[in-house]
Design a protein around this motif. Sequence first.
Motif, short mmCIF file in Angstrom:
data_model
loop_
_atom_site.label_atom_id
_atom_site.label_comp_id
_atom_site.label_asym_id
_atom_site.label_seq_id
_atom_site.Cartn_x
_atom_site.Cartn_y
_atom_site.Cartn_z
N SER A 217 0.83 -1.20 0.00
CA SER A 217 0.00 0.00 0.00
C SER A 217 0.87 1.26 0.00
O SER A 217 1.76 1.40 0.83
CB SER A 217 -0.91 0.00 1.22
N GLY A 218 0.62 2.15 -0.95
CA GLY A 218 1.37 3.40 -1.03
C GLY A 218 2.53 3.37 -1.99
O GLY A 218 3.13 4.40 -2.28
N GLU A 239 4.66 5.93 -0.11
CA GLU A 239 4.27 6.98 0.82
C GLU A 239 3.13 6.49 1.70
O GLU A 239 2.15 5.91 1.20
CB GLU A 239 3.82 8.23 0.06
N ARG A 240 3.28 6.71 2.99
CA ARG A 240 2.24 6.38 3.96
C ARG A 240 2.18 7.47 5.03
O ARG A 240 3.23 7.89 5.54
CB ARG A 240 2.51 5.04 4.64
N ASP A 241 0.96 7.90 5.35
CA ASP A 241 0.76 8.88 6.44
C ASP A 241 1.67 10.10 6.28
O ASP A 241 2.22 10.63 7.25
CB ASP A 241 1.01 8.22 7.81
N ARG A 244 7.36 9.62 2.97
CA ARG A 244 7.79 8.86 1.81
C ARG A 244 9.20 8.34 2.02
O ARG A 244 10.07 9.05 2.53
CB ARG A 244 7.75 9.72 0.53
N ARG A 267 8.70 -2.14 4.13
CA ARG A 267 7.98 -2.17 5.41
C ARG A 267 8.88 -1.65 6.53
O ARG A 267 8.45 -0.87 7.38
CB ARG A 267 7.50 -3.58 5.72
N LEU A 270 9.36 2.23 6.42
CA LEU A 270 8.26 3.05 6.89
C LEU A 270 7.87 2.76 8.34
O LEU A 270 7.26 3.62 8.99
CB LEU A 270 7.05 2.87 5.98
#
Length: 381
Positions: A217-218, A239-241, A244, A267, A270
């Motif tokens: 995801s992202g 990119e998450r929350d 990036r 994983r 991030l």
Amino acid sequence: MRKLFGTLALISTLVVAPALAQDGYQTDASHAVIMDYETGEVLFSQDGDVAMPPASMSKMMTVLMVLEAIESGSLSLDDELPVSEYAWRTGGAASGSSTMFLEVNSRARVEDLLRGVIIQSGNDACIVLAEAIGGSESAFADMMTDRAHELGLTSASFANATGWPDPGQMISARDLAELARILIRDHPDFYGIWAEREFTYNGIRQYNRNPLLGVFSGADGLKTGHTEDSGYGLVGSAERDGERRIIVFNGMDSNADRANEAERMMRAALSDYSVYDLFDAGDHVDHNAPVFMGEADSVALQVDADVSAGLHRRARRDLVVSVNYDGPLVAPISAGDVVGTLRVEAPGYETQEYPLVAAEDVARKGLMGRIGAALAHMIRG
């Protein structure tokens, strides 16, 4: 970025922290880097500054050259470029390599060629674009090298536009990560192409080889690479929350190993690493430096640039920030004078140093004051 309060140990002597090799990220890749996109900080590196054969990951530089040509007006998305016999024979269906299946002596739009390079990793598309911009692939490769060095990618050398094995085709994982950062930051209108899952040209449907797309995801880019010399590699971004990360690795043994490592490393990038904001430019450090022969006995110290540290979460508790200078400082001192360094250290973190400057002026004592200070210094030994 996260502001770090309450856990910052500020000291005035050097503390050597233990190594984190056994506690940080572990990888079977021969070369690897995790980079924070916003700051450009390298959060993890395994031979990340050692030049390596990048295979098709070097096509990112080819794409950058094309995008810059488009933005300068020397090339347009609607231009139709000729497919030379050299491009067809070297990178087309006849070559047995990654191809867009261009037909010899046909013409192809620049926009289609871009997708052919980014999505299908077409060697023929790379050569067609290289010949249009540089006149020949070898001349274009020289242009690639020169431009890379202008951008600070000093490890880079290119012998071709495709990533075909050649002793002159080398770049470090760190510079590949920085190249990805440039593509994302400076060419946002085109970045979406890197996330496209498939592309059909000449009636042939082909799929993006990036194992992160649709799985993590992202994830939205960027490029895979594989040759016998380099093994299986990837430049990936996700990119998450609002954060990036860019990952680069090379030297995996198989396509399956690459897919597994891509997901595992992203994983970790991030989840296990954070960039902590230690000081903003102009902040005072919690330490005043003594001053000799000054009208003030001490002077406040401040940083003249933002200070941050990208750390594995387990290294945060061992973060050490130290103030270093030759003291006492001798008056007169002017505000802004560099008088020392701020050293940031943590396990598994490449030690960084930042200038410390005087926060205010300190005038020199008058004659009688200097005599008194000298006598006091002699008495104290």
